[in-house]
Design an enzyme around this catalytic site. Structure first.
Site, PDB file in Angstrom:
ATOM      1  N   ARG A  80     -43.642  -9.633  -3.436  1.00 42.92           N
ATOM      2  CA  ARG A  80     -42.999 -10.953  -3.344  1.00 42.92           C
ATOM      3  C   ARG A  80     -43.915 -12.035  -3.928  1.00 42.92           C
ATOM      4  NH1 ARG A  80     -40.705 -12.637   2.395  1.00 42.92           N
ATOM      5  NH2 ARG A  80     -42.911 -13.029   2.802  1.00 42.92           N
ATOM      6  N   LYS A 183     -41.751 -18.130  -2.244  1.00 47.34           N
ATOM      7  CA  LYS A 183     -42.571 -18.603  -1.116  1.00 47.34           C
ATOM      8  C   LYS A 183     -43.601 -19.605  -1.632  1.00 47.34           C
ATOM      9  CE  LYS A 183     -44.288 -16.802   3.255  1.00 47.34           C
ATOM     10  NZ  LYS A 183     -43.352 -17.500   4.131  1.00 47.34           N
TER      11      LYS A 183
HETATM   12  C1  LIG Z   1     -38.302 -19.968   4.985  1.00 47.31           C
HETATM   13  C2  LIG Z   1     -38.622 -18.594   5.443  1.00 47.31           C
HETATM   14  N1  LIG Z   1     -37.625 -17.709   5.504  1.00 47.31           N
HETATM   15  C3  LIG Z   1     -37.849 -16.450   5.931  1.00 47.31           C
HETATM   16  C4  LIG Z   1     -39.101 -16.025   6.309  1.00 47.31           C
HETATM   17  C5  LIG Z   1     -39.314 -14.642   6.787  1.00 47.31           C
HETATM   18  O1  LIG Z   1     -39.902 -13.836   5.811  1.00 47.31           O
HETATM   19  P1  LIG Z   1     -40.780 -12.588   6.264  1.00 47.31           P
HETATM   20  O2  LIG Z   1     -39.933 -11.774   7.160  1.00 47.31           O
HETATM   21  O3  LIG Z   1     -41.079 -11.876   4.993  1.00 47.31           O
HETATM   22  O4  LIG Z   1     -41.968 -13.126   6.943  1.00 47.31           O
HETATM   23  C6  LIG Z   1     -40.175 -16.918   6.233  1.00 47.31           C
HETATM   24  C7  LIG Z   1     -41.566 -16.537   6.598  1.00 47.31           C
HETATM   25  O5  LIG Z   1     -41.901 -15.996   7.600  1.00 47.31           O
HETATM   26  C8  LIG Z   1     -39.930 -18.232   5.799  1.00 47.31           C
HETATM   27  O6  LIG Z   1     -40.934 -19.111   5.730  1.00 47.31           O
END
Ligand SMILES: Cc1ncc(COP(=O)(O)O)c(C=O)c1O
Length: 345
Positions: A80, A183
């Protein structure tokens, strides 16, 4: 020892022993190093300050029941980060370097890894920032990649219980075909003000709708959305939500537990047909949502709809099952049949 009370840990920045880092310059990554100073020198013209050329990841390391130490699906975070770095035009550490630096961060900070039995973990925060000094709007291949960590417990301060969320009708998280699925730090900047207002009004989370039509559920400010509707686990299909590794894992767990998984557009009105709703992500794990209020203007009192799932604090049966199964795999209590736990040492 370090005097940490493992049972009351929240989710906070913490100064552990070391940060691991590497520089990218002249076409290559430097051998990674550990620093105990926790300080880096940046030129004031560095891209990161002016154009937010910065992205990050978040993953957890667990001390398992049998004493082994495991990171949860770090290969997915590496992939990612690559996708995000490409979006920003940044150089990105190759997967092997990403994994080695994450493991080195754990090994260098072992005394901050919570012992098993405390439902706490060591959160790793890989960070990639643009270092080049410039004014022009063009990518430049110079960056620093750093991995830091913090011992963490529950994101919302208490173990599994439910919280209220609000839909802030006058704020969007991401534009269609914009940066929402990456991200990048800048995506979070726009949530600070609405979060503050929501918290002041007693809400724990913000639930954003798709910004083009505001008809469909997108995601929470910190995490993905899922709903339990009869025997289905439903979660939004959207170009502007972060592809959550926890959500991906929960979809597999849900199917393993006999639920039908649907990833599709979720009209806001469909919330009325959900028995349970949850937020999911590395930080929040799986947090049940008790109520979602719709506010056309977050600053004002008017609530145009209110969806209720469980009494305040209560947790539905399916959220409980999913939570126990996922965290059971992470803590080595449930067999890791999908090979998600990555041994560290
Ligand atoms: C906006 C957002 N959506 C979803 C997630 C969840 O992603 P992940 O399960 O990969 O941590 C995150 C981070 O935790 C986030 O910051």
């Amino acid at each position: 020892m370090n005097g940490i009370d493992w049972d009351t840990l929240g989710f906070d920045a913490y100064r552990t022993r070391t940060v691991i880092f590497s520089h990218y310059k002249d076409g290559q990554w430097s051998p990674f190093e550990a620093t105990e100073t926790f300080s880096f020198t940046f030129d004031p013209f560095a891209q990161v300050f002016h154009y937010a050329i910065s992205c990050f990841e978040g993953l957890k390391t667990f001390r398992q029941k049998d004493g082994r130490i495991a990171m949860f699906r770090p290969d997915q975070n590496a992939a990612r980060m690559k996708r995000t770095a490409d979006f920003l035009g940044m150089p990105c550490p190759p997967k092997e370097l990403f994994l080695q630096m994450c493991a080195a961060c754990v090994e260098n900070n072992l005394e901050f890894l919570p012992p098993s039995g405390h439902r706490a973990s060591l959160y790793l925060r890989p960070l990639l920032v643009g270092m080049h000094q410039q004014m022009q709007l063009v990518p430049y291949p110079e960056a620093v990649f750093a991995v830091m960590c913090a011992p963490v417990g529950s994101y919302y301060g208490e173990h599994l219980r439910s919280f209220a969320a609000v839909i802030p009708g006058n704020y969007d998280r991401a534009a269609p075909k914009g940066s929402g699925s990456y991200k990048i730090g800048a995506n979070y900047a726009s949530t600070f003000k609405p979060y503050k207002m929501a918290h002041d009004q007693g809400y724990t989370e913000l639930l954003y709708l798709n910004s083009a039509t505001r008809q469909f559920v997108d995601e929470f400010g910190s995490s993905n959305f899922f709903g339990i509707k009869g025997n289905k686990y439903i979660t939004p299909l959207s170009d502007s939500v972060l592809p959550s590794i926890t959500n991906k894992s929960l979809q597999v767990v849900a199917a393993d537990l006999g639920l039908k998984v649907e990833k599709r557009h979720i009209p806001l009105a469909e919330l009325a047909d959900c028995q349970e709703v949850g937020a999911c992500g590395t930080a929040v794990v799986l947090t049940p949502i008790s109520r979602i209020d719709v506010k056309p203007v977050l600053e004002e009192a008017e609530v145009t709809a209110s969806y209720r799932f469980c009494e305040d604090g209560a947790v539905g049966p399916m959220c409980t099952k999913l939570y126990r199964h996922l965290t059971g795999i992470q803590f080595g209590e449930v067999e890791d049949i999908h090979g998600w736990c990555y041994p560290v040492c």
